[in-house]
Design a protein around this motif. Structure first.
Motif, PDB file in Angstrom:
ATOM      1  N   LEU A 158       0.856  -1.184   0.000  1.00  0.00           N
ATOM      2  CA  LEU A 158       0.000   0.000   0.000  1.00  0.00           C
ATOM      3  C   LEU A 158       0.892   1.232   0.000  1.00  0.00           C
ATOM      4  N   VAL A 159       0.651   2.135  -0.929  1.00  0.00           N
ATOM      5  CA  VAL A 159       1.404   3.388  -1.006  1.00  0.00           C
ATOM      6  C   VAL A 159       0.611   4.464  -0.266  1.00  0.00           C
ATOM      7  N   LEU A 160       1.201   4.988   0.806  1.00  0.00           N
ATOM      8  CA  LEU A 160       0.538   5.997   1.642  1.00  0.00           C
ATOM      9  C   LEU A 160       1.235   7.339   1.431  1.00  0.00           C
ATOM     10  N   LYS A 161       0.730   8.132   0.535  1.00  0.00           N
ATOM     11  CA  LYS A 161       1.350   9.417   0.226  1.00  0.00           C
ATOM     12  C   LYS A 161       1.158  10.395   1.383  1.00  0.00           C
ATOM     13  N   ALA A 162       2.250  11.078   1.741  1.00  0.00           N
ATOM     14  CA  ALA A 162       2.227  11.961   2.914  1.00  0.00           C
ATOM     15  C   ALA A 162       2.627  13.390   2.548  1.00  0.00           C
ATOM     16  N   ILE A 163       2.099  14.325   3.325  1.00  0.00           N
ATOM     17  CA  ILE A 163       2.424  15.748   3.155  1.00  0.00           C
ATOM     18  C   ILE A 163       2.841  16.299   4.511  1.00  0.00           C
ATOM     19  N   GLN A 164       4.032  16.901   4.553  1.00  0.00           N
ATOM     20  CA  GLN A 164       4.612  17.429   5.788  1.00  0.00           C
ATOM     21  C   GLN A 164       4.674  18.951   5.714  1.00  0.00           C
ATOM     22  N   THR A 165       4.120  19.619   6.740  1.00  0.00           N
ATOM     23  CA  THR A 165       4.089  21.086   6.760  1.00  0.00           C
ATOM     24  C   THR A 165       4.892  21.618   7.947  1.00  0.00           C
ATOM     25  N   TYR A 166       5.743  22.643   7.659  1.00  0.00           N
ATOM     26  CA  TYR A 166       6.576  23.270   8.695  1.00  0.00           C
ATOM     27  C   TYR A 166       5.947  24.586   9.161  1.00  0.00           C
ATOM     28  N   ASP A 167       6.434  25.071  10.296  1.00  0.00           N
ATOM     29  CA  ASP A 167       5.866  26.305  10.854  1.00  0.00           C
ATOM     30  C   ASP A 167       6.304  27.556  10.084  1.00  0.00           C
ATOM     31  N   ASN A 168       7.196  27.408   9.100  1.00  0.00           N
ATOM     32  CA  ASN A 168       7.534  28.543   8.235  1.00  0.00           C
ATOM     33  C   ASN A 168       6.763  28.473   6.907  1.00  0.00           C
ATOM     34  N   ASN A 169       5.674  27.642   6.918  1.00  0.00           N
ATOM     35  CA  ASN A 169       4.777  27.463   5.765  1.00  0.00           C
ATOM     36  C   ASN A 169       5.399  26.651   4.629  1.00  0.00           C
TER      37      ASN A 169
END
Length: 273
Positions: A158-169
């Motif tokens: 299973l491919v679980l695509k992820a998105i990571q967001t930092y506090d500098n946008n």
């Protein structure tokens, strides 16, 4: 004396050359190890999914979404994991993580799923964790546990695509799928490998139960063996005692026989006298 001095100089020269060669090898080895460590650090810095036990086809599994912080001047404040629509999962439950708020988003299915005799018209599309009093700081990582099921039986991963967001946008998208024979992409998507299906469709739990049963059987067998050994030991003790008694009686009989012979010889001599 001249030959001896020449030989000494040759030996010293060879020793110096050997030391130089060893030093060069050591330096080269150090550079190689540093390169491997650097590359390994880079490879392990990606967002990944790690099963806790076995993730068997048709069963249930617990996994950790591991999110490292790759920035020196920013902290991670949001993580989003998307689930495949071609192999939908009816049940995805996040375990509470202190300092983070989890939200499960579902979507309608074009083709309903059948789970435990019931038709499921929607499946989990994504899970989003948002910082709520906590962050993933520089040089740190955080694990987000999930319970998944029922895992599909018609695929190996299973491919679980992820998105990571930092506090500098800044947003990093871990969505690139790896291709066989090709180099690893810069931002690879997390991949959950699925093992062969188990008979009871409970994943790692069945394996644990089997191990428990095996241990119980081993314990019972060990107990029986101990009783058998104890009985054999008692029987052996009895046999040993009987053998000892027989030997003592045999020695006494021999001594008595010798005494009788000696007495007969002495009596014969007296009569002759």
């Amino acid at each position: 004396m001249t030959v001896s001095a020449s030989a000494s100089r040759t030996a010293v020269s060879r020793t110096a050359v050997s030391r130089t060669a060893v030093s060069r090898i050591a330096v080269a080895g150090g550079i190689a190890l540093s390169s491997v460590a650097l590359l390994s650090g880079t490879a392990f810095a990606h967002v990944s999914v790690q099963p806790q036990g076995e993730a068997a086809k048709g069963g249930y599994a617990t996994v950790n979404i591991k999110v490292p912080n790759e920035r020196d001047n920013a902290s991670t404040v949001k993580v989003e994991v998307n689930f495949p629509t071609d192999h939908p999962l009816a049940s995805v439950m996040p375990q509470p993580v202190p300092g983070w708020k989890a939200e499960v988003t579902k979507a309608k299915l074009a083709k309903p799923l059948e789970l435990h005799g019931k038709k499921i018209n929607e499946a989990v599309a994504k899970v989003t964790w948002t910082a709520d009093g906590s962050k993933i700081g520089p040089g740190q990582f955080q694990q987000f546990p999930l319970s998944l099921g029922q895992l599909p039986e018609d695929t190996d991963q299973l491919v679980l695509k992820a998105i990571q967001t930092y506090d500098n946008n800044e947003v990093v998208r871990w969505i690139e799928e790896s291709k066989e024979g090709a180099a690893e992409p810069q931002n690879p998507a997390p991949v959950l490998k699925l093992s062969a299906a188990t008979d009871d469709h409970h994943g790692g739990g069945a394996k644990a139960d089997d191990k428990a049963e095996d241990k119980a059987e081993d314990k019972a067998g060990h107990g029986k063996a101990s009783h058998t050994e104890a009985a054999g030991s008692h029987a052996g003790s009895g046999s040993s005692g009987s053998d000892t008694t027989a030997r003592v009686l045999g020695v006494i009989g021999i001594l008595v026989g010798i005494a009788g012979v000696a007495f007969g010889v002495l009596a014969g001599r007296r009569r002759s006298a």
